[in-house]
Scaffold this motif. Structure first.
Motif, PDB file in Angstrom:
ATOM      1  N   ARG A   1      -8.703 -22.313   5.700  1.00  0.00           N
ATOM      2  CA  ARG A   1      -9.758 -23.264   6.042  1.00  0.00           C
ATOM      3  C   ARG A   1      -9.469 -23.943   7.387  1.00  0.00           C
ATOM      4  N   ARG A   2      -8.211 -24.334   7.594  1.00  0.00           N
ATOM      5  CA  ARG A   2      -7.857 -24.980   8.863  1.00  0.00           C
ATOM      6  C   ARG A   2      -7.960 -24.013  10.035  1.00  0.00           C
ATOM      7  N   ARG A   3      -7.720 -22.749   9.772  1.00  0.00           N
ATOM      8  CA  ARG A   3      -7.726 -21.742  10.825  1.00  0.00           C
ATOM      9  C   ARG A   3      -9.144 -21.266  11.170  1.00  0.00           C
ATOM     10  N   SER A   4     -10.112 -21.451  10.311  1.00  0.00           N
ATOM     11  CA  SER A   4     -11.443 -20.885  10.506  1.00  0.00           C
ATOM     12  C   SER A   4     -12.142 -21.560  11.689  1.00  0.00           C
ATOM     13  N   GLY A   5     -12.934 -20.770  12.412  1.00  0.00           N
ATOM     14  CA  GLY A   5     -13.784 -21.311  13.460  1.00  0.00           C
ATOM     15  C   GLY A   5     -13.217 -21.236  14.858  1.00  0.00           C
TER      16      GLY A   5
ATOM     17  N   PRO B   1      -4.205 -22.986  17.465  1.00  0.00           N
ATOM     18  CA  PRO B   1      -2.999 -23.809  17.598  1.00  0.00           C
ATOM     19  C   PRO B   1      -1.952 -23.418  16.552  1.00  0.00           C
ATOM     20  N   PRO B   2      -0.668 -23.592  16.862  1.00  0.00           N
ATOM     21  CA  PRO B   2       0.385 -23.226  15.904  1.00  0.00           C
ATOM     22  C   PRO B   2       0.441 -24.184  14.726  1.00  0.00           C
ATOM     23  N   GLU B   3       0.974 -23.669  13.616  1.00  0.00           N
ATOM     24  CA  GLU B   3       1.197 -24.476  12.414  1.00  0.00           C
ATOM     25  C   GLU B   3       2.575 -24.171  11.853  1.00  0.00           C
ATOM     26  N   PRO B   4       3.166 -25.101  11.112  1.00  0.00           N
ATOM     27  CA  PRO B   4       4.497 -24.852  10.537  1.00  0.00           C
ATOM     28  C   PRO B   4       4.545 -23.641   9.607  1.00  0.00           C
TER      29      PRO B   4
ATOM     30  N   PRO C   1     -15.436 -12.565  14.243  1.00  0.00           N
ATOM     31  CA  PRO C   1     -15.262 -11.806  13.003  1.00  0.00           C
ATOM     32  C   PRO C   1     -13.954 -11.023  12.923  1.00  0.00           C
ATOM     33  N   LEU C   2     -13.513 -10.430  14.036  1.00  0.00           N
ATOM     34  CA  LEU C   2     -12.282  -9.638  13.988  1.00  0.00           C
ATOM     35  C   LEU C   2     -11.080 -10.516  13.682  1.00  0.00           C
ATOM     36  N   ALA C   3     -10.956 -11.648  14.372  1.00  0.00           N
ATOM     37  CA  ALA C   3      -9.832 -12.547  14.116  1.00  0.00           C
ATOM     38  C   ALA C   3      -9.855 -13.053  12.675  1.00  0.00           C
ATOM     39  N   GLU C   4     -11.036 -13.375  12.173  1.00  0.00           N
ATOM     40  CA  GLU C   4     -11.133 -13.897  10.807  1.00  0.00           C
ATOM     41  C   GLU C   4     -10.786 -12.818   9.779  1.00  0.00           C
ATOM     42  N   GLU C   5     -11.268 -11.593   9.999  1.00  0.00           N
ATOM     43  CA  GLU C   5     -10.964 -10.505   9.069  1.00  0.00           C
ATOM     44  C   GLU C   5      -9.480 -10.172   9.112  1.00  0.00           C
ATOM     45  N   TRP C   6      -8.916 -10.132  10.326  1.00  0.00           N
ATOM     46  CA  TRP C   6      -7.476  -9.878  10.452  1.00  0.00           C
ATOM     47  C   TRP C   6      -6.690 -10.954   9.718  1.00  0.00           C
ATOM     48  N   LEU C   7      -7.064 -12.219   9.896  1.00  0.00           N
ATOM     49  CA  LEU C   7      -6.318 -13.315   9.282  1.00  0.00           C
ATOM     50  C   LEU C   7      -6.353 -13.225   7.768  1.00  0.00           C
ATOM     51  N   ARG C   8      -7.526 -12.918   7.197  1.00  0.00           N
ATOM     52  CA  ARG C   8      -7.607 -12.802   5.734  1.00  0.00           C
ATOM     53  C   ARG C   8      -6.694 -11.703   5.212  1.00  0.00           C
TER      54      ARG C   8
END
Length: 257
Positions: free
Chosen positions: A234-238, A152-155, A205-212
């Protein structure tokens, strides 16, 4: 390429997403531009050889691949996995920026994946000049264009995106790479086709690694974001879903659109 972002583990993690994203509809005009004889293909910044594994089977003729990379570990991995009965391979440990038309004598195709955005404007213009002078097409895929969509989007999404894009532009083209490359090839008389090639990443894993990596680069560019980063991650994880926009480019020398 020695940056941590080009570690074998990262390249293996992203290979499936890369394969699914590449613009297959560029293969028609690419095949029309190639000779009927055995192909000689130079893969620039080849990494572990994922571009060759994707493309070789889609070209219906014998091939010789010349793999270029700065990292001998990646060259060894690519060589070991790409060679088949119809595909021969050689490796060159070299800087992409030094490529000249004379290095491409007898070449049927130059290709690369996720390369243009980590080059400078001068390097892209030099690459275009080498390809056009050597009269060989160039298929350059998965270049970032500076847009991501998170669900979901965030500000804070737009602020992280803007900071990341500015981080890329510090010394390299980043999201300006595609228009720079299009202009460079077209100025030399080549016909250029571009197509979208977005990553569609679901939770994993790919989305999480990309996000970090994305958040880390943004914080490096704009240190004020560092305080918000842990909570954002933290909010984005999972359950992160993200669309990372890229573009593929095919340049064919000697033709104009």
């Amino acid at each position: 390429m020695t940056d941590a972002g080009f570690a074998p583990e990262w390249l293996a993690l992203r290979e499936r997403a890369d394969a699914e994203a590449r613009a297959a509809d560029l293969l028609g005009p690419l095949r029309e531009s190639l000779p009927d004889s055995r192909l000689v293909i130079h893969d620039l910044g080849c990494g572990t050889g994922s571009m060759g594994r994707w493309l070789a089977g889609r070209l219906d003729r014998p091939q010789h691949w010349v793999l270029h990379d700065r990292d001998p570990r990646l060259l060894a991995l690519a060589e070991a996995t790409l060679a088949t009965e119809d595909v021969t391979v050689e490796t060159r440990r070299a800087e992409i920026a030094g490529l000249r038309a004379t290095d491409l004598a007898g070449t049927s195709l130059v290709t690369a994946s996720a390369l243009l955005d980590v080059l400078t404007g001068a390097e892209v213009r030099s690459l275009a000049a080498a390809c056009v002078e050597a009269r060989c097409p160039a298929l350059l895929t998965l270049t970032v264009v500076g847009r991501v969509e998170l669900e979901p989007p965030e500000p804070l999404d737009e602020r992280f995106q803007a900071a990341f894009n500015q981080h890329q532009r510090r010394h390299l083209l980043g999201p300006d790479a595609v228009p720079t490359a299009v202009a460079a090839f077209e100025d030399l008389g080549a016909r250029v086709l571009t197509r979208p090639s977005p990553w569609l990443l679901g939770p994993g894993p790919l989305a999480e690694e990309w996000l970090r990596g994305w958040v880390g680069a943004a914080c490096e560019q704009e240190p004020e974001l560092a305080a918000a980063a842990p909570g954002y991650l933290r909010r984005r994880s999972g359950d992160l879903r993200v669309l990372v926009h890229h573009a593929d480019l095919l340049a064919i020398p000697g033709e104009r659109a």
